[in-house]
Design a protein around this motif. Structure first.
Motif, PDB file in Angstrom:
ATOM      1  N   GLU A 637       0.855  -1.196   0.000  1.00 54.55           N
ATOM      2  CA  GLU A 637       0.000   0.000   0.000  1.00 54.55           C
ATOM      3  C   GLU A 637       0.886   1.239   0.000  1.00 54.55           C
ATOM      4  N   LEU A 638       0.592   2.173  -0.926  1.00 55.33           N
ATOM      5  CA  LEU A 638       1.387   3.385  -1.075  1.00 55.33           C
ATOM      6  C   LEU A 638       0.491   4.608  -1.014  1.00 55.33           C
ATOM      7  N   ASP A 639       1.058   5.725  -0.518  1.00 50.89           N
ATOM      8  CA  ASP A 639       0.401   7.029  -0.600  1.00 50.89           C
ATOM      9  C   ASP A 639       0.893   7.712  -1.872  1.00 50.89           C
ATOM     10  N   LEU A 640      -0.037   8.106  -2.725  1.00 53.96           N
ATOM     11  CA  LEU A 640       0.321   8.765  -3.976  1.00 53.96           C
ATOM     12  C   LEU A 640      -0.186  10.194  -3.963  1.00 53.96           C
ATOM     13  N   ALA A 641       0.737  11.141  -4.037  1.00 50.81           N
ATOM     14  CA  ALA A 641       0.348  12.549  -4.091  1.00 50.81           C
ATOM     15  C   ALA A 641      -0.270  12.839  -5.454  1.00 50.81           C
ATOM     16  N   PRO A 642      -1.166  13.837  -5.527  1.00 52.26           N
ATOM     17  CA  PRO A 642      -1.724  14.214  -6.832  1.00 52.26           C
ATOM     18  C   PRO A 642      -0.600  14.569  -7.807  1.00 52.26           C
ATOM     19  N   GLY A 643      -0.739  14.084  -9.027  1.00 49.98           N
ATOM     20  CA  GLY A 643       0.287  14.329 -10.036  1.00 49.98           C
ATOM     21  C   GLY A 643       1.333  13.247 -10.115  1.00 49.98           C
ATOM     22  N   SER A 644       1.190  12.212  -9.295  1.00 46.30           N
ATOM     23  CA  SER A 644       2.119  11.080  -9.387  1.00 46.30           C
ATOM     24  C   SER A 644       1.786  10.239 -10.626  1.00 46.30           C
ATOM     25  N   THR A 645       2.833   9.629 -11.202  1.00 49.97           N
ATOM     26  CA  THR A 645       2.641   8.802 -12.399  1.00 49.97           C
ATOM     27  C   THR A 645       3.131   7.395 -12.102  1.00 49.97           C
ATOM     28  N   LEU A 646       2.268   6.429 -12.382  1.00 50.44           N
ATOM     29  CA  LEU A 646       2.596   5.022 -12.170  1.00 50.44           C
ATOM     30  C   LEU A 646       2.738   4.361 -13.544  1.00 50.44           C
ATOM     31  N   ALA A 647       3.884   3.728 -13.789  1.00 45.56           N
ATOM     32  CA  ALA A 647       4.159   3.077 -15.075  1.00 45.56           C
ATOM     33  C   ALA A 647       4.119   1.567 -14.897  1.00 45.56           C
ATOM     34  N   LEU A 648       3.183   0.904 -15.554  1.00 45.88           N
ATOM     35  CA  LEU A 648       3.070  -0.543 -15.582  1.00 45.88           C
ATOM     36  C   LEU A 648       3.447  -1.011 -16.992  1.00 45.88           C
ATOM     37  N   TYR A 649       4.150  -2.141 -17.112  1.00 46.29           N
ATOM     38  CA  TYR A 649       4.711  -2.546 -18.403  1.00 46.29           C
ATOM     39  C   TYR A 649       4.945  -4.054 -18.404  1.00 46.29           C
ATOM     40  N   THR A 650       5.209  -4.599 -19.573  1.00 46.21           N
ATOM     41  CA  THR A 650       5.597  -6.013 -19.693  1.00 46.21           C
ATOM     42  C   THR A 650       7.090  -6.099 -19.973  1.00 46.21           C
ATOM     43  N   ASP A 651       7.646  -7.314 -19.827  1.00 41.42           N
ATOM     44  CA  ASP A 651       9.106  -7.457 -19.906  1.00 41.42           C
ATOM     45  C   ASP A 651       9.661  -7.184 -21.306  1.00 41.42           C
ATOM     46  N   GLY A 652       8.800  -7.191 -22.337  1.00 37.87           N
ATOM     47  CA  GLY A 652       9.289  -6.869 -23.671  1.00 37.87           C
ATOM     48  C   GLY A 652       9.850  -5.468 -23.777  1.00 37.87           C
TER      49      GLY A 652
END
Length: 712
Positions: A637-652
């Protein structure tokens, strides 16, 4: 035969040994008079016997010759023997004298003419004799009226005159038979002599390698085909390169009787160049699974090694793209069944090509291409027909190109694989003044066969990849929405390698109370099955997310779902169903509490970019991939401030042949550092920074990228 009649011929003609010295009572021909020679001349009951002098004039005529040909002696003696050949007999007689005039004996199959003009197929034999100051030949003509005799004579003639050196060796490796082509190689291979054994050493000749090979062949019976060997005359005056094949000769009881060797002289540059083209084809044609590139590889190889100009035209069903589906209308009897896939020329600017690559090809009914398609076999015009009214008359553009370029010889070879015609290739010569030959056609057919198989492999791969890619794109979300609390953007790049399309996916799922779930996953394997499995998992996650499960619970239920589905499918067609697993990362963001809960199943961790631009990898337990049945996952569980960017990706995105996972993740973190621009632009920047840095090559694996930016 020397300077006297052979004993057998003396008996046949009834001549005494001193006949050649008797004075002639009539004008002499070759030192012997016709009356002397015809004294008691008889045939052997099956052959017609006559005599000619060194100029080809008939000087003796037997009753058997009169019976076979219908001419009486008075009608033919002192006349040119060309009258037995029919047509332009004098030219035929001159050709015979040129070919055999210096031989002591010869034999072959000949078609002679009866007095009434009807043809007579005979085995024709000649033996030289000398009498007085001039020479001549005793001729014997045996009718080939028996089918077995005809076959035997034709086979003997073929084997005797075929330009392949053939020899038969007994179990002691002693030569017991050879043809004329082998006799001509005796200078460089002295063992081509009747009665000579390979075990007999000769100065300057090393036969240890062929002797061992032939002994091994006698033992195991495995033939050796097309082995290139080099021989040099013992005195060093001559060298030859031979393509040799060796076979064991077995009797009816299966026991070996001896060995047959066949050698083709490939010393000439033409033969070696032709073999080089075939060898190069196996290396340079079909290096990729790209249809157009394969066609161009074939064209580039053929020019200038085989032709001055070549086109490769493929059926529209082979070229699976949008252009090929826009079928133009034909005009008159011409229909567009092909498109130009490749072209090559020895001249700059391709002046011979009427059509550019990609354009439709209209095939006239009388064209060489149509003839090749109708028969399924190559169509060759060794000397191109340019007469009025030929097939070019209905195609002025091609006719003008043929005339302007000086095109004089062409071949059209169908491209066929597994019983299907994929297209055609046309080869032409204009700068090379030598017309195509049957040997060139053999090379062209071999090249076309190899190219067709490569094209067929590429076609099958392209069809499967196109289907899988269509399914993959259809199952991915088209209008990605993150809700009021999260802005999302995504990118998907299919694999450009032989592995094919995989099962990478991404999704954003709006939940109750304004929350948003984001997920990125990667199904193991490639192709249609992987794409279908991806669609099932994406549907299952949406269903699990809608009931309000936490991320670790969603992954646990997904793991159980995949295992249970494989168990329910069990066995299909007698084969067990393979469990298709997957890795994924699943996160839920609540804009009210600004809390983000995430869990991973064997997947690389997300990258988090805070509002200040600092990027870091999330410390997230990786867990095990779904589909293994373990089902135990931990959430963070994380606290994310407004304007934070989360990058999800695959190993390719992060892993290549030059870069492992750890280095790739660090590279991605660096690329995302300071990411504050709009998400669509950020997605493009990430792809460029990660994929473009390896030279713009096609992606080695599928790539899925999802960026999610939080709002209060």
């Amino acid at each position: 035969m020397g300077n006297a009649f052979p004993r057998t011929w003396k008996a046949t003609w009834g001549l005494r040994p001193d006949l050649a010295a008797r004075p002639s009572r009539e004008p002499a021909v070759g030192g012997l008079s016709g009356n002397d020679m015809m004294g008691d001349m008889v045939g052997d009951g099956s052959s017609a016997v006559y005599m000619i002098d060194a100029e080809g004039v008939i000087i003796g005529w037997s009753p058997s010759a009169e019976e076979l040909f219908g001419y009486r002696a008075a009608e033919v003696v002192h006349r040119p023997s060309g009258l037995l050949l029919g047509g332009d007999g004098e030219a035929g007689m001159r050709a015979w004298l040129s070919a055999y005039g210096d031989d002591d004996s010869w034999a072959g199959i000949t078609e002679l003419r009866h007095r009434d003009g009807s043809p007579i197929a005979v085995r024709h034999e000649g033996d030289r004799f000398s009498g007085g100051a001039r020479e001549g030949w005793v001729m014997r003509a045996t009718p080939l009226c028996d089918l077995a005799e005809l076959r035997g004579s034709l086979l003997e003639s073929l084997v005797g005159h075929i330009p392949v050196a053939m020899a038969v060796w007994n179990l002691d490796l002693r030569l017991v038979w050879l043809n004329k082509a082998a006799e001509r190689l005796r200078n460089v291979f002295p063992h081509y002599e009747l009665g000579r054994s390979l075990d007999e050493p000769l100065p300057g000749v090393d036969v240890e390698v062929p002797r061992r090979a032939m002994r091994r062949l006698l033992a195991d019976g495995t033939p050796q085909l097309d082995r290139e060997t080099r021989w040099k005359a013992p005195d060093g005056s001559e060298a030859r390169t031979l393509s040799t094949s060796v076979y064991r000769l077995d009797g009816l009881n299966g026991r070996p009787l001896g060995i047959c060797t066949m050698a083709i002289d490939i010393s000439s540059s033409v033969a070696r160049d032709q073999l080089a083209v075939i060898r190069e084809a196996s290396i340079r044609v079909g290096t990729t699974l790209d249809i157009r590139k394969t066609a161009q590889e074939m064209a580039d190889l053929a020019v200038p090694a085989l032709a001055d100009f070549i086109t490769v035209d493929l059926a529209e069903s082979v070229l699976l793209d949008e252009d090929a589906q826009q079928r133009p209308q034909g005009d008159g009897p011409r229909v567009p069944v092909f498109r130009r896939a490749a072209v090559a020329s020895g001249r700059d600017g391709l002046p011979e090509s009427v059509h550019a690559v990609g354009e439709p090809i209209f095939v006239g009914e009388d064209s060489p291409v149509a003839r090749a398609l109708a028969t399924g076999r190559p169509h060759c015009e060794w000397v191109l027909d340019k007469s009025p009214g030929n097939w070019l008359a209905g195609d002025r553009r091609r006719a003008r190109v043929v005339m302007d370029t000086g095109m004089h010889s062409l071949m059209v070879v169908p491209l066929r694989a597994r019983g299907e015609t994929l297209g055609t290739t046309l080869l032409a010569r204009h700068d090379n003044p030598v017309s195509f030959t049957p040997d060139d056609l053999v090379v062209a057919e071999e090249l076309a066969t190899r190219a067709a198989l490569s094209l067929d492999n590429a076609l099958r791969y392209t069809r499967e990849r196109t289907t899988a890619l269509a399914l993959q794109r259809d199952l991915l979300p088209r209008n990605l929405r993150g809700g009021k609390g999260v802005e999302v953007a995504s990118r998907y790049l299919p694999s450009g390698t032989r592995g094919g399309v995989g099962g990478d996916w991404y999704d954003a799922i709006p939940l109750e109370d304004g929350r948003t779930a984001v997920v990125v996953g990667d199904v193991s394997g490639h192709g249609i099955n992987a794409a279908a499995a991806m669609g099932r998992m994406r549907t299952a996650i949406r269903a699990l997310a809608s009931v309000g499960m936490s991320p670790e619970e969603v992954l646990a239920h997904l793991d159980d779902h995949v295992v249970r589905q494989a168990q329910e499918n069990g066995v299909v067609d007698g084969l067990p169903i393979t469990v298709i697993g997957a890795t994924c990362v699943y996160a839920v963001y609540d804009p009210v509490t600004r809390r983000c809960v995430m869990a991973a199943a064997g997947h690389p961790p997300p990258v988090l970019v805070d509002p200040s631009g600092e990027a870091r990898l999330v410390d997230l337990p990786s867990g095990t991939p779904v589909g293994l049945g373990f089902g135990a996952y931990q959430a963070v569980e994380l606290d994310l401030a407004p304007g934070s960017t989360l990058a999800l990706y695959t190993d390719g995105l992060i892993e290549t042949r030059e870069r492992d996972l750890d280095a790739g993740m660090e590279r991605l973190r660096t690329v995302l550092e300071g990411c504050s621009r709009p998400l669509e632009s950020a997605c493009a920047e990430v792809i460029e920074g990660m994929v473009g840095m390896v030279g713009g090559r096609p992606a080695e694996d599928d790539i899925a990228l999802l960026l999610a930016r939080t709002h209060a």
